[in-house]
Design a protein around this motif. Structure first.
Motif, mmCIF file in Angstrom:
data_model
loop_
_atom_site.group_PDB
_atom_site.id
_atom_site.type_symbol
_atom_site.label_atom_id
_atom_site.label_comp_id
_atom_site.label_asym_id
_atom_site.label_seq_id
_atom_site.Cartn_x
_atom_site.Cartn_y
_atom_site.Cartn_z
ATOM 1 N N ASP A 1 9.594 0.361 11.631
ATOM 2 C CA ASP A 1 9.996 0.664 10.262
ATOM 3 C C ASP A 1 8.919 0.150 9.309
ATOM 4 O OD1 ASP A 1 11.266 1.173 7.898
ATOM 5 O OD2 ASP A 1 12.737 -0.455 8.078
ATOM 6 N N ILE A 2 8.306 1.042 8.565
ATOM 7 C CA ILE A 2 7.228 0.612 7.663
ATOM 8 C C ILE A 2 7.610 0.759 6.188
ATOM 9 C CG2 ILE A 2 5.409 1.100 9.350
ATOM 10 C CD1 ILE A 2 4.801 3.653 7.717
ATOM 11 N N TYR B 1 1.321 9.498 6.863
ATOM 12 C CA TYR B 1 2.609 9.041 7.409
ATOM 13 C C TYR B 1 3.076 7.790 6.667
ATOM 14 C CZ TYR B 1 6.156 7.390 10.678
ATOM 15 O OH TYR B 1 7.337 6.954 11.231
ATOM 16 N N CYS B 2 2.145 6.892 6.391
ATOM 17 C CA CYS B 2 2.479 5.666 5.650
ATOM 18 C C CYS B 2 2.946 5.992 4.233
ATOM 19 C CB CYS B 2 1.277 4.732 5.591
ATOM 20 S SG CYS B 2 0.808 4.043 7.185
ATOM 21 N N ILE B 3 2.250 6.934 3.598
ATOM 22 C CA ILE B 3 2.624 7.336 2.233
ATOM 23 C C ILE B 3 4.017 7.971 2.233
ATOM 24 C CG2 ILE B 3 2.042 8.881 0.322
ATOM 25 C CD1 ILE B 3 -0.935 8.568 1.266
ATOM 26 N N ASP B 4 4.230 8.895 3.175
ATOM 27 C CA ASP B 4 5.519 9.609 3.242
ATOM 28 C C ASP B 4 6.667 8.680 3.622
ATOM 29 O OD1 ASP B 4 4.106 11.869 2.622
ATOM 30 O OD2 ASP B 4 4.022 12.632 4.682
ATOM 31 N N SER B 5 6.349 7.613 4.361
ATOM 32 C CA SER B 5 7.386 6.665 4.790
ATOM 33 C C SER B 5 7.615 5.558 3.769
ATOM 34 C CB SER B 5 7.008 6.048 6.144
ATOM 35 O OG SER B 5 6.862 7.042 7.133
ATOM 36 N N GLU B 6 7.006 5.693 2.610
ATOM 37 C CA GLU B 6 7.199 4.782 1.481
ATOM 38 C C GLU B 6 6.753 3.347 1.792
ATOM 39 O OE1 GLU B 6 11.232 5.141 0.127
ATOM 40 O OE2 GLU B 6 11.053 7.286 -0.229
ATOM 41 N N LEU C 1 -12.643 10.878 0.309
ATOM 42 C CA LEU C 1 -11.318 10.434 0.741
ATOM 43 C C LEU C 1 -10.255 10.814 -0.287
ATOM 44 C CD1 LEU C 1 -9.682 8.933 2.885
ATOM 45 C CD2 LEU C 1 -10.180 6.792 1.677
ATOM 46 N N GLU C 2 -10.570 10.643 -1.553
ATOM 47 C CA GLU C 2 -9.615 11.018 -2.603
ATOM 48 C C GLU C 2 -9.335 12.515 -2.578
ATOM 49 O OE1 GLU C 2 -10.061 7.654 -6.091
ATOM 50 O OE2 GLU C 2 -11.478 9.354 -6.148
ATOM 51 N N ARG C 3 -10.370 13.285 -2.291
ATOM 52 C CA ARG C 3 -10.195 14.735 -2.220
ATOM 53 C C ARG C 3 -9.322 15.111 -1.019
ATOM 54 N NH1 ARG C 3 -15.587 17.139 -1.483
ATOM 55 N NH2 ARG C 3 -16.052 15.814 -3.274
ATOM 56 N N LEU C 4 -9.556 14.452 0.111
ATOM 57 C CA LEU C 4 -8.788 14.755 1.321
ATOM 58 C C LEU C 4 -7.320 14.351 1.193
ATOM 59 C CD1 LEU C 4 -11.373 13.623 4.047
ATOM 60 C CD2 LEU C 4 -10.669 15.973 3.552
ATOM 61 N N LEU C 5 -7.070 13.226 0.540
ATOM 62 C CA LEU C 5 -5.695 12.728 0.390
ATOM 63 C C LEU C 5 -5.018 13.255 -0.870
ATOM 64 C CD1 LEU C 5 -6.154 8.964 1.380
ATOM 65 C CD2 LEU C 5 -4.796 10.661 2.623
ATOM 66 N N ASN C 6 -5.835 13.764 -1.798
ATOM 67 C CA ASN C 6 -5.331 14.186 -3.102
ATOM 68 C C ASN C 6 -4.627 13.028 -3.805
ATOM 69 O OD1 ASN C 6 -4.966 16.028 -5.200
ATOM 70 N ND2 ASN C 6 -2.976 16.718 -4.424
ATOM 71 N N LYS C 7 -5.220 11.848 -3.685
ATOM 72 C CA LYS C 7 -4.682 10.644 -4.313
ATOM 73 C C LYS C 7 -5.837 9.757 -4.769
ATOM 74 C CE LYS C 7 -0.216 10.296 -2.038
ATOM 75 N NZ LYS C 7 0.522 10.528 -3.261
ATOM 76 N N GLN D 1 -5.086 -6.853 -5.750
ATOM 77 C CA GLN D 1 -4.643 -5.511 -6.105
ATOM 78 C C GLN D 1 -3.320 -5.176 -5.414
ATOM 79 O OE1 GLN D 1 -5.883 -3.627 -8.341
ATOM 80 N NE2 GLN D 1 -4.844 -1.681 -7.996
ATOM 81 N N GLN D 2 -3.208 -5.585 -4.187
ATOM 82 C CA GLN D 2 -2.002 -5.347 -3.395
ATOM 83 C C GLN D 2 -0.790 -6.048 -4.026
ATOM 84 O OE1 GLN D 2 -1.831 -7.327 0.488
ATOM 85 N NE2 GLN D 2 -1.690 -5.308 1.427
ATOM 86 N N ASP D 3 -1.003 -7.263 -4.507
ATOM 87 C CA ASP D 3 0.090 -8.049 -5.086
ATOM 88 C C ASP D 3 0.535 -7.522 -6.444
ATOM 89 O OD1 ASP D 3 0.042 -9.690 -2.886
ATOM 90 O OD2 ASP D 3 -1.160 -11.267 -3.840
ATOM 91 N N SER D 4 -0.360 -6.826 -7.132
ATOM 92 C CA SER D 4 -0.044 -6.396 -8.503
ATOM 93 C C SER D 4 0.416 -4.949 -8.603
ATOM 94 C CB SER D 4 -1.269 -6.592 -9.405
ATOM 95 O OG SER D 4 -2.336 -5.761 -8.967
ATOM 96 N N ASN D 5 0.331 -4.204 -7.511
ATOM 97 C CA ASN D 5 0.686 -2.787 -7.558
ATOM 98 C C ASN D 5 1.522 -2.372 -6.358
ATOM 99 O OD1 ASN D 5 -0.966 -1.218 -9.821
ATOM 100 N ND2 ASN D 5 -2.249 -2.873 -9.045
ATOM 101 N N GLN D 6 2.411 -1.428 -6.592
ATOM 102 C CA GLN D 6 3.188 -0.823 -5.522
ATOM 103 C C GLN D 6 2.554 0.510 -5.130
ATOM 104 O OE1 GLN D 6 6.128 -1.689 -3.982
ATOM 105 N NE2 GLN D 6 6.661 -3.553 -5.078
ATOM 106 N N ASN D 7 2.790 0.939 -3.909
ATOM 107 C CA ASN D 7 2.352 2.255 -3.428
ATOM 108 C C ASN D 7 0.875 2.519 -3.695
ATOM 109 O OD1 ASN D 7 5.368 2.898 -4.910
ATOM 110 N ND2 ASN D 7 5.164 3.126 -2.709
ATOM 111 N N GLN D 8 0.085 1.496 -3.473
ATOM 112 C CA GLN D 8 -1.354 1.589 -3.735
ATOM 113 C C GLN D 8 -2.114 1.817 -2.429
ATOM 114 O OE1 GLN D 8 -2.859 1.082 -6.868
ATOM 115 N NE2 GLN D 8 -4.843 1.555 -6.018
#
Length: 402
Positions: free
Chosen positions: A20-21, A57-62, A91-97, A111-118
Motif C-alpha cells: 500500500d503506497i 503508478y505512484c501518482i495514480d495510487s496517491e 521528463l516533464e514532457r513524458l509525465l505531463n507534470k 521540498q518533500q516536507d513542505s509539499n504534498q503530491n510532489q
C-alpha cells in the motif's frame, strides 16, 4: 549452470503492486543514464520511458511524494556536464507534470516536507562520493526520504551501490518496480523452461567479457552463434590466420575448451564461414569478402559475410527462443552493418520469443528498424550478462520477498 532456484528467488521479490503506497513517501531508483549530444540533447530516452509505468503508478495510487534517484555517466566530481538538470524537460514532457529539481538530499527532504503530491528529481547520485562505495551514511540519508524504497533500475541492479543496495538496509519497505519485475520475468521466460530450440547469439568485441557466460549457458542452450570480434579468437583457435583482426591470444586455450565442452554437451556452435575484412575501419579503401580461413594479408575482420548471414538466418528461423547479446560486426559504420542488420531482420521475421540484452545490441536493432518486432529488449547490458552467467543480482537480494 543457470539455476532455476536463482531465477525463482529473484521473481519472489515483492512488487510495488504488493504494498500500500497511498499517502506514503516513495523513493524510486530509476535509470536515467541516457545518451546525450554535446548540447545535452537526449538522443535516446528509452530508459526514461521504461520508468514511466512505475512513476505513474505512484501518482495514480496517491503517493504523498515521489523522489527519483539516478546516476548519469561516471563523473569524478560535480560537473554540469553530468547534471540531471538536462533530463528535466524531457521528463516533464513524458509525465505531463512539473518536476522539482533538488541539487542535494537536504533540498529534496525540505521540498518533500513542505509539499504534498510532489515529484522530485535528485541531482546525479554519482556526485556523492559514497554512492559507489555503498556508504552507510549516504544509504541512511536516502532511506530517510522514503517510507517505501522502490528499485526500478535494472541497468544498475548488478551493482551493490548505496542507491541500489545499501538504502534497502534502512528502508522499512523495499520492493521492485514494474520494470524490474518485467525484466526478471522476461529473463525467466527464456532461461527457465523455455520453448526449444533455445539459441544464444553472442557478439561484441571481447571473449573475456562473455567467457563465463559461454561456460555457464552450455547446460541450458541448444545452439550458439558467435560473431563480432569475439569470433576472431575462436577462429584463431581453429588454426585460422586472422591477420590484423582483434584477437585475444591469451584466451585461445579457453576458446578451445568451450568448443570441446560444447561438443561434449551436444550444443552446436556456429562460427562465421566467411568474413568481411578491410584495411581500415575508419577510412576503408580496400574491402574484401572471403572465407574465414582466407583473410587477405594485413586486413581486419569487421563483419560476417553473406554466406554466414544465410547460415545464421537458417539457425535463427529454426529456433523457438532467442537470446542476443552483442553485435556481429562494426555496425556503427554503414559498410560493416549488413551482417548485424540482416540477423536483426531474420529474428524479426520469426515467431520465436526474442530477448535482447546489451546497449549496443539494442542500438543496432533500432538502427535496423526492428525494435517493435522484438519480444523484449532489456534495459541493462551488464545486468543481463550477470543473469546469463547464473548470478543473483545484488538489487534483488535486498528486496522484501513475498
Amino acid at each position: 549452470m543457470v539455476k532455476a532456484t536463482s531465477i525463482i528467488l529473484m521473481q519472489e521479490a515483492k512488487s510495488i503492486r504488493d504494498v500500500d503506497i497511498r499517502n506514503k513517501r516513495i523513493l524510486i531508483r530509476v535509470d536515467f543514464n541516457v545518451p546525450m549530444d554535446r548540447d545535452f540533447n537526449i538522443s535516446d530516452d528509452t530508459r526514461m520511458r521504461e520508468a514511466l509505468p512505475t512513476i505513474n503508478y505512484c501518482i495514480d495510487s496517491e503517493a504523498k511524494s515521489v523522489v527519483l534517484v539516478s546516476h548519469l555517466g561516471r563523473p569524478k566530481s560535480r560537473s554540469t556536464d553530468f547534471s540531471l538538470k538536462h533530463v528535466i524537460k524531457r521528463l516533464e514532457r513524458l509525465l505531463n507534470k512539473s518536476i522539482y529539481f533538488a541539487d542535494s538530499i537536504e533540498s529534496a527532504k525540505a521540498q518533500q516536507d513542505s509539499n504534498q503530491n510532489q515529484i522530485i528529481l535528485l541531482e546525479n547520485i554519482r556526485f556523492y562520493e559514497g554512492e559507489t562505495n555503498n556508504d552507510e551514511l549516504l544509504s541512511k540519508k536516502l532511506a530517510d526520504l522514503c517510507d517505501v524504497y522502490v528499485n526500478d533500475a535494472f541497468g544498475t541492479s548488478h551493482r551493490a551501490h548505496a542507491s541500489t543496495y545499501g538504502v534497502a538496509k534502512f528502508a522499512s519497505q523495499k520492493v521492485a518496480g514494474i520494470l524490474l519485475k518485467k525484466e526478471i520475468d522476461s529473463f525467466a521466460k527464456v532461461m527457465h523452461n523455455p520453448l526449444r530450440p533455445l539459441l544464444l547469439i553472442v557478439g561484441g568485441s571481447k571473449v573475456s567479457s562473455k567467457l563465463s557466460l559461454l561456460q555457464n549457458v552450455l547446460d541450458v542452450v541448444d545452439k550458439i552463434i558467435i560473431g563480432g570480434a569475439m569470433s576472431n579468437t575462436f577462429l584463431k583457435a581453429l588454426g585460422y590466420d586472422m591477420q590484423k583482426s582483434l584477437v585475444e591470444d591469451n584466451l585461445i586455450h579457453d576458446a578451445i575448451r568451450i568448443l570441446e565442452l560444447a561438443k561434449e554437451k551436444k550444443v552446436k556452435i556456429y562460427l562465421p564461414v566467411d568474413i568481411v575484412s578491410t584495411d581500415s575501419i575508419d577510412m576503408p579503401k580496400d574491402i574484401k569478402i572471403t572465407p574465414s580461413q582466407d583473410i587477405p594479408d594485413n586486413l581486419i575482420a569487421v563483419d560476417i559475410g553473406p554466406a554466414s548471414v544465410k547460415l545464421f538466418s537458417e539457425v535463427v528461423t529454426a529456433s523457438q527462443t532467442i537470446i542476443w547479446n552483442g553485435p556481429l560486426g562494426v555496425y556503427e559504420i554503414h559498410q560493416f552493418s549488413r551482417g548485424t542488420f540482416n540477423i536483426a531482420n531474420a529474428i524479426a521475421n520469426t515467431y520465436a520469443f526474442s530477448f535482447i540484452g546489451g546497449g549496443d545490441t539494442a542500438d543496432a536493432i533500432d538502427k535496423a528498424g526492428q525494435r517493435d518486432n522484438m519480444s523484449f529488449i532489456s534495459t541493462g547490458g551488464g545486468a543481463s550478462l550477470e543473469l546469463l552467467e547464473g548470478n543473483i543480482l545484488p538489487a534483488f537480494e535486498v528486496l522484501d520477498k513475498r
